[in-house]
Write an enzyme that holds these catalytic residues in place. Structure first.
Site, PDB file in Angstrom:
ATOM      1  N   GLY A 257       0.819  -1.212   0.000  1.00  0.00           N
ATOM      2  CA  GLY A 257       0.000   0.000   0.000  1.00  0.00           C
ATOM      3  C   GLY A 257       0.845   1.251   0.000  1.00  0.00           C
ATOM      4  O   GLY A 257       2.069   1.193   0.189  1.00  0.00           O
ATOM      5  N   PRO A 258       0.227   2.399  -0.216  1.00  0.00           N
ATOM      6  CA  PRO A 258       0.964   3.667  -0.232  1.00  0.00           C
ATOM      7  C   PRO A 258       1.605   3.954   1.127  1.00  0.00           C
ATOM      8  O   PRO A 258       1.225   3.371   2.156  1.00  0.00           O
ATOM      9  CB  PRO A 258      -0.134   4.704  -0.551  1.00  0.00           C
ATOM     10  CG  PRO A 258      -1.266   3.917  -1.127  1.00  0.00           C
ATOM     11  CD  PRO A 258      -1.205   2.575  -0.506  1.00  0.00           C
TER      12      PRO A 258
ATOM     13  N   THR B 170       3.073  -0.917   8.786  1.00  0.00           N
ATOM     14  CA  THR B 170       3.908  -1.238   9.940  1.00  0.00           C
ATOM     15  C   THR B 170       3.073  -1.263  11.219  1.00  0.00           C
ATOM     16  O   THR B 170       3.332  -2.058  12.130  1.00  0.00           O
ATOM     17  CB  THR B 170       5.045  -0.207  10.068  1.00  0.00           C
ATOM     18  OG1 THR B 170       5.761  -0.148   8.833  1.00  0.00           O
ATOM     19  CG2 THR B 170       5.999  -0.595  11.181  1.00  0.00           C
TER      20      THR B 170
ATOM     21  N   GLU C 284      -6.220  33.394  -9.484  1.00  0.00           N
ATOM     22  CA  GLU C 284      -7.010  32.523  -8.604  1.00  0.00           C
ATOM     23  C   GLU C 284      -8.503  32.646  -8.897  1.00  0.00           C
ATOM     24  O   GLU C 284      -9.244  31.668  -8.808  1.00  0.00           O
ATOM     25  CB  GLU C 284      -6.718  32.859  -7.132  1.00  0.00           C
ATOM     26  CG  GLU C 284      -5.268  32.681  -6.711  1.00  0.00           C
ATOM     27  CD  GLU C 284      -4.744  31.282  -6.985  1.00  0.00           C
ATOM     28  OE1 GLU C 284      -5.557  30.328  -6.971  1.00  0.00           O
ATOM     29  OE2 GLU C 284      -3.535  31.129  -7.224  1.00  0.00           O
TER      30      GLU C 284
END
Length: 646
Positions: free
Chosen positions: A229-230, A236, A453
């Site tokens: 996974g990422p 852990t 923006e």
């Protein structure tokens, strides 16, 4: 009552060696005339002159030389003071004043007997030649070398404690055996979300706790499970929960712990690791970041530099499912680069299960917030659902960081409890960076940033599939001069029109500069980078381009990085570049058209942004009206100090 302070000096073996050297040196200085090498050497005629003048008090001689000790009255003679200048060593030693070389011992002894009968000398003696001080000093290197050698061997072999430089234990495993009494215990209750992964991990723990339940009907306990996974998703942490829940020995180490500069060390450590685990079986071995040793063999090995890593991997493969494998040892491993692992490592019988640990969804993020908020003093009415919706794409580690940053923000403001605004400020700081209040911006630059923006906000408001706008700001943060914040929809699949709308909204900033100023600037760098990645992915990965068709050049195995040539021809490369450019320019022109039609509203929005610096969804509704194709819940993040971030 305070415990008495122990002021005893710590034992140091070097103190013993220094004491031994000092004792030997002292003995050599205080052997009382035993050394015939001390004192100034004089001739025999000169000695007879001193003897005839009654200046000699004592003589000690052997077959080759004699030690001459002057009387106290003679020592005050300037001649003798000149020949025997006092030094630190002479004051510590009781050695002779002179040394005389003897040619004939019998004649020398007769001369002493005659002088004694005449009262010219008080004492003389004939001694065997001995030199205890010299002997001890000559033996000193012989004694010290074995002592120092033994000390060094003990240090290198780990006799005085573990260490990274111990050459004789370099092939031993560095795995840490989990101690549930002394180590911090993590349980499955501390792991929020990840329900599917937790279910499979809990089953592995159950395999070891009650193996008969599965083996009695012919089942085999899995050899290993790979957590994929990422970064920051809790791989852990799941392993720590296994260590806390499993009532079996748990060995933990990193993939880099097998790597060493010496040849054969990695394979030796793998053997020692599994030897220890088998001795304590049933047991669990956890290897974090296994891609350090599990990378596919035979790739990018032009110089032979990867032979040691491959030998380590070969030994791991053999231990996991080789000729003499023990089934009572389960291997857990974690990586975020599963695509580069060797196929032999991934096959059934070694890592039987691959457990994918994905980024949490909105419900799992809520559970993760609840876990991390237990240790934080927060207001009673804190809306955790709101926080979960404000953090799309955040991993468990990111959420933990948000909670910690919110607590620090509240403490910085001298608050006793953390409230909603602190969490919004924390997300703002993490995503956008620290607010730069002292950054110097000219009025012209400020208006240009506001137009840029406002262009993003306008196009995203007018396109159906763009992410809902939350707020727009021109307050500098991090490396950005302004930002538009959105609440992206959590999609499982993305359609072509959705990607095109997102690209159009991203190009809205540069398009606004073109519409208002008829000039463009360097302020759109991050926008161009994002759009180029999206367009290239549409053409070369997802097959969303009509000209190229249903073709993808994506390599899920991750081995394409080692190829020197592209997987397509030069003509195809030209076509890819052409289609990418057409996609980007098409959406850029589309953004220009939208902004041209709504130029007055764009200017009005930019003026409001220059005035307030931060504007929200409600401000856009006042200018543009309700968004016609909005059919999902929108979150209100307005507040008094207007510094929220999504």
């Amino acid at each position: 009552m305070k415990n008495p302070v122990n002021n005893k000096p710590k034992y140091n073996p070097w103190m013993l060696y220094a004491g031994l050297i000092f004792i030997l040196f002292a003995i050599s200085l205080t052997t009382g005339g035993g050394s015939f090498g001390d004192g100034k050497t004089i001739g025999l005629s000169k000695f007879y002159e001193y003897l005839d003048n009654s200046q000699v008090e004592k003589v000690v001689f052997n077959n080759s030389s004699a030690q001459v000790f002057l009387s106290e009255s003679a020592k005050s003679n300037p001649e003798h003071q000149k020949n025997n200048k006092p030094t630190l060593l002479s004051s510590m030693s009781s050695g002779p004043d002179y040394v005389v070389e003897i040619a004939n011992k019998d004649l020398f002894e007769e001369k002493l007997i005659q002088a004694s009968s005449e009262g010219k000398i008080e004492e003389f003696s004939n001694e065997k030649e001995s030199n205890w001080g010299g002997i001890l000093l000559s033996l000193l290197p012989i004694i010290l070398i074995p002592v120092v050698w033994i000390f060094m061997m003990r240090k290198m072999s780990g006799g005085s404690g573990a260490g990274g430089g111990q050459i004789f234990s370099i092939g031993k495993s560095r795995a840490k055996l989990f101690d549930e009494k002394n180590d911090i215990r993590v349980t499955f209750n501390d792991v929020a979300g990840l329900e599917g992964a937790k279910e499979e991990i809990q089953e592995i723990v159950e395999f070891l706790k009650n193996p008969q339940k599965y083996t009695s009907i012919g089942g085999k306990i899995p050899k290993g499970a790979l957590l994929v996974g990422p970064p920051g998703t809790g791989k852990t942490l799941l392993a720590k929960a296994v260590a806390g829940e499993a009532q079996v020995p748990f060995f933990s180490l990193s993939g880099s712990d097998f790597v060493e500069m010496f040849v054969g060390v990695g394979a030796s450590r793998v053997r020692d690791l599994f030897k220890q685990a088998k001795e304590k079986s049933p047991a669990i071995i956890f290897i974090d970041e296994i891609d350090a040793i599990g990378r596919a063999r035979g790739k990018s090995n032009f110089s032979g530099s990867n032979d040691e890593r491959e030998n380590t991997l070969n030994q791991l493969l053999t231990e996991m499912d080789g000729f003499g494998t023990n089934t009572n040892v389960i291997v857990l491993a974690a990586t975020n680069r599963a695509e580069i692992l060797d196929k032999a490592l991934m096959r059934a019988g070694r890592f039987d299960r691959q457990i994918y640990v994905d980024l949490p969804d909105v419900n799992e993020r809520k559970q993760i917030f609840e876990v991390h908020l237990k240790k934080i003093k927060k207001v009673d009415n804190l809306d955790i659902d709101f926080l979960a919706k404000q953090t799309p794409g955040f991993s468990g580690a990111d959420i933990a960081n948000v909670c910690n940053e919110a607590a620090l923000t509240a403490a910085r403001k001298n608050k006793k409890e953390v409230d909603k605004q602190d969490f919004l400020d924390a997300v703002d700081r993490i995503v956008g960076g620290l607010e730069k209040k002292n950054k110097i911006i000219t009025p012209e630059e400020k208006y240009a940033i506001a137009i840029h923006e406002a262009g993003h906000a306008t196009v995203s408001w007018l396109t159906e599939h763009a992410a809902p706008l939350v707020k727009v700001t021109i307050v500098p943060r991090g490396m950005s001069l302004g930002a538009a914040w959105y609440l992206p929809e959590e999609r499982q699949i993305v359609r072509t029109e959705q990607m095109l709308d997102e690209m159009c909204a991203t190009m809205g900033g540069r398009a606004a500069e073109k519409v208002i100023f008829d000039k463009i600037s360097t302020g759109a760098l991050s926008d161009l980078e994002k759009v180029n990645k999206q367009a290239r992915a549409m053409v070369t990965i997802y097959g969303l381009n009509d000209s190229l068709g249903n073709i993808t050049y994506y390599d899920s195995s991750g081995q394409s990085e080692y190829n020197f040539s592209k997987p397509y021809s030069e003509e195809t490369a030209k076509l890819i570049d052409k289609e990418i450019s057409a996609l980007i320019e098409g959406q850029y022109q589309r953004a220009i058209d939208l902004l041209t039609e709504n130029k007055d509203k764009l200017v009005q929005l930019a003026d409001l942004l220059c005035e307030k610096e931060v504007i929200f969804r409600e401000d856009l509704e006042d200018i543009f009206g309700k968004r016609s194709f909005d059919n999902k819940d929108i979150i209100d993040v307005t507040s008094e100090n207007e510094s929220e971030v999504v």
